[in-house]
Structure formats: structure tokens, C-alpha cells
Design an enzyme around this catalytic site. Sequence first.
Site, PDB file in Angstrom:
ATOM      1  N   GLU A  65       5.157  18.629  57.408  1.00 11.65           N
ATOM      2  CA  GLU A  65       4.279  17.702  58.128  1.00 11.65           C
ATOM      3  C   GLU A  65       3.754  16.582  57.222  1.00 11.65           C
ATOM      4  OE1 GLU A  65       1.376  19.970  60.340  1.00 11.65           O
ATOM      5  OE2 GLU A  65       2.922  20.947  61.554  1.00 11.65           O
ATOM      6  N   GLU A  78       9.401  23.995  63.626  1.00  8.59           N
ATOM      7  CA  GLU A  78       8.249  24.909  63.626  1.00  8.59           C
ATOM      8  C   GLU A  78       7.559  24.745  64.965  1.00  8.59           C
ATOM      9  OE1 GLU A  78       5.332  24.822  60.273  1.00  8.59           O
ATOM     10  OE2 GLU A  78       3.824  24.757  61.878  1.00  8.59           O
TER      11      GLU A  78
END
Length: 538
Positions: free
Chosen positions: A215, A334
Amino acid sequence: MKSAGSALPTVVFLVLVHALLIESNTDQYVQISRIDLDWSRAIRRVDERFLSVAIDASLIADEKFVNLLNSAKLRTLTKGLNPAFLRFGGTKQDFIKFSPRGRYLHVNNGTVRGNLCEKLKLPEFLEKKLKQEWVQQSKCLLEEELEGKYKKAKFSEYAVDLLYAFANCSGLELIFGLNALLRTRENSWDSGNAELLLKYCESRSYMMSWELGNEPNSYEKKAGIRVDGEQLGQDFVHLHQILQESAIYNSSGLYGPDISQPRDGRKDLLTGFLETGAKVINACTWHHYYVNGRDTSIEDFLDPKVLNTLETKINEVLEVVETVSPGKKLWLGETSSAYGGGAVGLSDTFVAGFMWLDKLGLAAKLGLDVVIRQVLIGSGSYHLVDDNLDPLPDYWLSLLYKRLVGPEVLKAEMFESSGLKKSTRLYLHCTNRKSMLYRQGAVTLFALNLNKHEVRLSLPSHMRNGTVQAFVLESSETGEQGLYSRSVKMNGKVLKMVDEQTLPQLQGQKLPPGEHIKLPAFSFAFYVLIDAQATVCK
């Protein structure tokens, strides 16, 4: 509409679905929906490892907890999910460094086989101690998440060995997430520590794939470091060059950039990354969660409007990828129900299955190649296996999906009266042929009923006398309170392991010929149409 015996190139079956919806004590009406099932051709084909899982990097923030991977029970549960990728990553991956200490697990030629897998055991006293201490460790990790202050940690060769051995003995393919927050003064990626790890893994002949960072669009918030898309792409090119120089990893997989879902129209980081680095990755990865785990409710988990937001997000990312790098595979690298570690009392209970199964159906239908579930084991509330290493409802759902659902996506459309919520959701695939449980040409219909009342499905006339096996999952407890249950029953029987090294057989229930399919209130189910004789599924 022509009959199934006509010369039409496709076979489209019309199914009437009758669902009684009670809006109040006095107002009642019947919802009648049409469903077209077309198994003449596959509209998509996903990777056979489509449903994959993750181990959160927080597990080795304190290295002693990696010993939980020696549990025979955990290995048994994980074996049930192969073939699959095992992603090692998450927020903590960008706060841990490889620190060799000369402590090894003996592995020969990169493959853990036979006797060595059997020797990987966790003594009962140590397992009990680690599980008790893990509860407190999870609380500390959650506090880090809440405060946004992440402690740095180190891991040794032993942690790498155990992680690789666990994946190898379970039959999963390891994807290792490297730390991308190690930066130079010029803010490019400092690859020194990664190269140290790669050389060690190469010396042990560990066959694995790689990611870089987790991220990156939140680096500024988490670490005060800003990395734009172009620089991120250059970092991946750098990693790819290192892998190309390796005798083992020159053809290994490289996946990224593992960005969280685009918010407020912000797609610039993904666009910049793809313009610079798309050529070196095997698939583009992004993350998705429906809701914030800290302020969500059970109503969100059952709301069709919330479930429908996934389609919007998938299409947004697909548009960027197809524009910048046409044909590049797209993964949910994810994903789970709620971000922030999950929703306490919801993400690990029966109700979470509605989000999980619908995500699997929708992601495959829209063209995503792999979906990696956060998390098999690790901190938070969205795990498949609880702190006692016992399977939770979403594990059993995942296990059934693996056994019954094949990679070929078929067409299933539902048409409803205008103004009504889409509270019954259907998906159709070829039945998993590798499971060897059913004859060639079988198809698997899986369905979700978000209603508090039973839904009935009527199969086409020529299929009504065919053989149908049902696998109906309901909460182990009755009433709406059962949605909070941490156990599940299939066809009326509570699912549990036979022993620590044996999973139950999971046999379907043969439905009486000619009867409607009955999908109970607040349930989801798989129906194998054994006599479909779908050519595309042979």
C-alpha cells in the site's frame, strides 16, 4: 426462446426464482426473478489458484511466533486450500528487515518432502504457550494500527526457513513481500537488505515469487515518506534487474504495486506505476475492503448496496490497467471484509461469508485472475483460523469453494422487479474437475440468500430429474443471532475437524428429483448439477 434441443449455438436456461419477502407485519409480496444459465461457453477463465491466502507479516514481528507454522493442525487446514499462492506481506512487511544470525532449519535442495515435513512438529506445551502469548501480541499490533506508529523489527534465516517449509509442505506457492520503505537519500529504493535476503534464499534453492512494498499510497501517513507512481515503477524495474541476475529467480514471479483501492478518483499513483513498471510485473495487484472495521455494522455485511460497491471499484482499476497496460493480469493482492484489522465480532463470524463468497463470484465474473484472502493466520479479526488454530466459518466456505468450483466462469444472470434490492445472488462455474469428485461436464451453481426468509429456485424442466448435490451452509445457531456465530453447519451438521490431521469428507446431499431448490434464510450454498453435460466443462 427456442428449446434446449434447437440448433441455437448457445444453451440458455430460464429459471424462475420465487422468494417471499416480508417487509413488515402486514405488507407481503412475492418477488419473482428470472435467471439465465448459459454453459455453452466460458466467459472467463481464472487461475487455478484463484482463491489464495496470506500470512500477515506481523507474525514474525516477534520471531518466536513463526513457530506456530509448525502446527500439524494448521498445516492440515492449509493443505485443504491448495492449489493456491501463499502471500507473506501486509503493513508490517515495510517495517521489518532481514538480519542473518546463523540459525537455520535444515532443508535439502529447496524442497521440503516426506520425513522432514513430518518432523516439523510443534510440541503441545509450546503450542499452548505461543497461542496464549499471541493473544496479547495481537492486542499490541492492533494498538500500533490504531496509533499509526509501527515498530521496526528484524527476522532471521530461521523465520524464512519455517515460512518456506510451511508453504512447501502445504503445497502452496510462496510470494514474499519485501520492504520498500528502505530508501536512499534520493528517495529511491535501497535494495541492500533485499539482496541479502535473496542471496540467502538462493543459497537454499527456495523457489518463490516476490512483491515490493505494501500500500504505497499510505506511506506518507505511515512513515512520512512520499513515493510517486513513476518512482515506484523504477523501484520495481530495479528489483526485476536484480532477479534477472539470479540463476534461480530470473524467471520467478514479480507482483505489485499492492495499492489500496482508489479513493476520491485518485488513480495517479497506479497510472504512473504502470507507465514505468508494468513491463516487469506478472500481474498488477491492488487491495480491497468493503468497510471500515471500526464503525461498521452487521447491516453492512448484509446490504446488497455495500456488496455492489466492489463492482464499481473493480471496473475503476480495470479501466486504468486496460488503458495503460492492456492485457496485464489483475489480482486482488489482499482483501477481506473490513479494513483496520477487520470488524470485531463480525469479520470472523458466519455473516462475513456473504461478503467473501460474493467477492469470489464477482471478482471471477469481472475478470480478476487471483484473489488473496487476508488472512490465513495473523493479527486482526478477519482470519480464517482463530487464535486456537481452529477453522472459522470463512475457512469452511473457502474449502468448499476449492473442492467444488472450477476456473471456468459461466454466465448466470438474475432479472428482478424494479426497485427491489438484489438480495439473492447467483454465480455459475464449471465444477472443479481436478477434485475428481464428479463426472466431466458438471457445473456448480453457488448462491447467497441475504433474506430472512427462504428462497426457492426452480431448475429448467429437463434438469429437474437430474442429479443435484447440495452443500448448504447455515449458522450453527438459530435466528438472526446466529449470524454472529463462529461455527457453521453444512446440510444440518456442524463442521469440525475429525482430528488435528484430518478434515471431514464434506459430502453433499442429493436433492429429491423434481423438487425446487430451497435456499434457507441467511444462508449460502453450492449446488453441483452433475448431469449438465456442459461441453466447455469437459
